[in-house]
Scaffold this motif. Structure first.
Motif, mmCIF file in Angstrom:
data_model
loop_
_atom_site.group_PDB
_atom_site.id
_atom_site.type_symbol
_atom_site.label_atom_id
_atom_site.label_comp_id
_atom_site.label_asym_id
_atom_site.label_seq_id
_atom_site.Cartn_x
_atom_site.Cartn_y
_atom_site.Cartn_z
ATOM 1 N N ILE A 188 0.817 -1.219 0.000
ATOM 2 C CA ILE A 188 0.000 0.000 0.000
ATOM 3 C C ILE A 188 0.847 1.264 0.000
ATOM 4 C CG2 ILE A 188 -1.710 1.281 1.392
ATOM 5 C CD1 ILE A 188 -2.668 -1.500 2.386
ATOM 6 N N ASP A 189 0.567 2.167 -0.929
ATOM 7 C CA ASP A 189 1.240 3.469 -0.960
ATOM 8 C C ASP A 189 0.606 4.359 0.123
ATOM 9 O OD1 ASP A 189 1.871 6.128 -1.430
ATOM 10 O OD2 ASP A 189 2.048 5.856 -3.592
ATOM 11 N N ASP A 190 1.399 4.728 1.128
ATOM 12 C CA ASP A 190 0.856 5.439 2.290
ATOM 13 C C ASP A 190 0.447 6.880 2.019
ATOM 14 O OD1 ASP A 190 0.714 3.674 4.437
ATOM 15 O OD2 ASP A 190 2.908 3.545 4.445
ATOM 16 N N SER A 237 -3.234 -4.543 -3.649
ATOM 17 C CA SER A 237 -2.276 -3.448 -3.785
ATOM 18 C C SER A 237 -2.952 -2.115 -4.089
ATOM 19 C CB SER A 237 -1.197 -3.812 -4.805
ATOM 20 O OG SER A 237 -1.499 -3.285 -6.046
ATOM 21 N N TRP A 238 -2.322 -1.042 -3.647
ATOM 22 C CA TRP A 238 -2.819 0.334 -3.842
ATOM 23 C C TRP A 238 -1.616 1.179 -4.216
ATOM 24 C CZ3 TRP A 238 -6.387 3.400 -5.230
ATOM 25 C CH2 TRP A 238 -6.465 4.732 -4.826
ATOM 26 N N GLN A 239 -1.506 1.504 -5.489
ATOM 27 C CA GLN A 239 -0.305 2.162 -6.013
ATOM 28 C C GLN A 239 -0.686 3.063 -7.191
ATOM 29 O OE1 GLN A 239 2.870 1.596 -4.961
ATOM 30 N NE2 GLN A 239 2.314 0.031 -3.475
ATOM 31 N N MET A 240 0.228 3.972 -7.559
ATOM 32 C CA MET A 240 0.041 4.715 -8.807
ATOM 33 C C MET A 240 0.423 3.790 -9.956
ATOM 34 S SD MET A 240 -1.169 7.732 -8.547
ATOM 35 C CE MET A 240 -0.839 8.531 -10.110
ATOM 36 N N ASP A 241 -0.276 3.926 -11.084
ATOM 37 C CA ASP A 241 0.089 3.182 -12.290
ATOM 38 C C ASP A 241 -0.040 4.185 -13.433
ATOM 39 O OD1 ASP A 241 0.525 1.465 -14.328
ATOM 40 O OD2 ASP A 241 -1.225 0.194 -13.981
ATOM 41 N N GLY A 242 1.098 4.703 -13.933
ATOM 42 C CA GLY A 242 1.050 5.816 -14.888
ATOM 43 C C GLY A 242 0.445 7.004 -14.172
ATOM 44 N N ASN A 243 -0.584 7.636 -14.785
ATOM 45 C CA ASN A 243 -1.191 8.791 -14.106
ATOM 46 C C ASN A 243 -2.471 8.411 -13.356
ATOM 47 O OD1 ASN A 243 -2.850 8.344 -16.236
ATOM 48 N ND2 ASN A 243 -2.977 10.494 -16.894
#
Ligand code: ADP
Length: 263
Positions: free
Chosen positions: A138-140, A175-181
């Protein structure tokens, strides 16, 4: 007093002309509204008698009748069926709530890392006997703007499906993340997967691939329909990657316009 609802379309017609179409869809719109209200009212009315029946079943289970194996079986079956109906009514109520348009002003900052971590923790208590390996990345800092209850319900539906349909000792990765924009919420499992001909249908109301097995898992066939409606409110899309026999990945992509930072 009837409201007039028009569907407007502007289309290119040849290279220099445009075609403007206006269609009166008031009647369709009104019928759709009546259907939604009807489902919401019926579900609401079913809640009280269900609670009463459930109370009586629980009460009898605690008396001496429960000691007789025959009656124990009867009341356990009643308990299971009442719980199933309760879940179905609850899902119908949520669906009728998310089917109506929302006010953009109702959106607020959602601390997604906090929300997802809480869901991951809670999900460890679901189907404990299956001993799944649940991991998360997870992106905090990554938040979004949206309607808290709706987003929670969408994420929970994807996680609980992975838990319901993945075999014992299976792996589930969240999962929790950026993917591109875009911001990407993904739930990946190594469960049974979904046949290609069913992938496009599973977000339809009441569609379940294997009706008898889905019944065993307590499913209603409404979970993914709820997810789809929630995403319509949030500039978000659902993507499903699945291979029959090779597991599934359900992904929600949030548009850059609703991405925020955790304060
Ligand atoms: P249900 O209440 O039946 O789970 P959903 O709308 O959530 O309803 O899902 C519809 C159907 O999609 C399920 O009945 C199941 O057949 C299939 N499905 C959903 N998630 C998964 C998954 N992770 N793996 C395999 N099949 C799935």
């Amino acid at each position: 007093n009837a409201e007039l609802v028009l569907e407007l379309r502007l289309m290119a017609y040849g290279s220099e002309q445009v075609l403007f179409l206006a269609r009166d869809v008031s009647k369709v719109h009104r019928l759709e509204e009546m259907r939604r209200d009807f489902v919401a009212n019926v579900s609401h009315e079913l809640k009280t008698p269900l609670t009463v029946v459930r109370g009586y079943v629980e009460m009898v289970q605690m008396t001496e009748h429960a000691l007789d194996p025959y009656w124990q079986k009867v009341f356990n079956t009643m308990d299971t069926q009442v719980s199933r109906m309760d879940r179905l009514v609850e899902q119908l109520l949520i669906l009728s709530r998310v089917e109506i348009n929302i006010d953009e002003d109702d959106k607020q900052l959602i601390d997604m890392p906090k929300l997802i971590r809480a869901l991951v923790e809670d999900s460890k208590w679901l189907n404990q006997d299956k001993k799944h390996h649940i991991t998360a990345n997870i992106d905090d800092h990554l938040a979004i703007e949206g309607i808290d209850n709706e987003i929670k319900s969408a994420c929970l539906n994807l996680i609980s499906n992975a838990i319901s349909y993945t075999q014992a000792n299976g792996n589930i990765h969240i999962s929790w993340q950026m993917d591109g924009n875009k911001a990407k919420f993904s739930v990946k499992d190594d469960g049974p997967g979904i046949r290609p001909e069913n992938v496009n249908r599973i977000t339809e109301r009441f569609f379940r691939v294997d009706k008898s097995r889905s019944r065993d898992t307590g499913g209603s066939g409404l979970g993914l329909a709820i997810v789809k409606h929630v995403l319509n409110h949030h500039h978000a899309e659902l993507s499903i990657n699945s291979k029959w026999g090779m597991g599934s990945e359900f992904i929600i992509y949030f548009d850059p316009k609703c991405i925020r930072t955790v304060p």
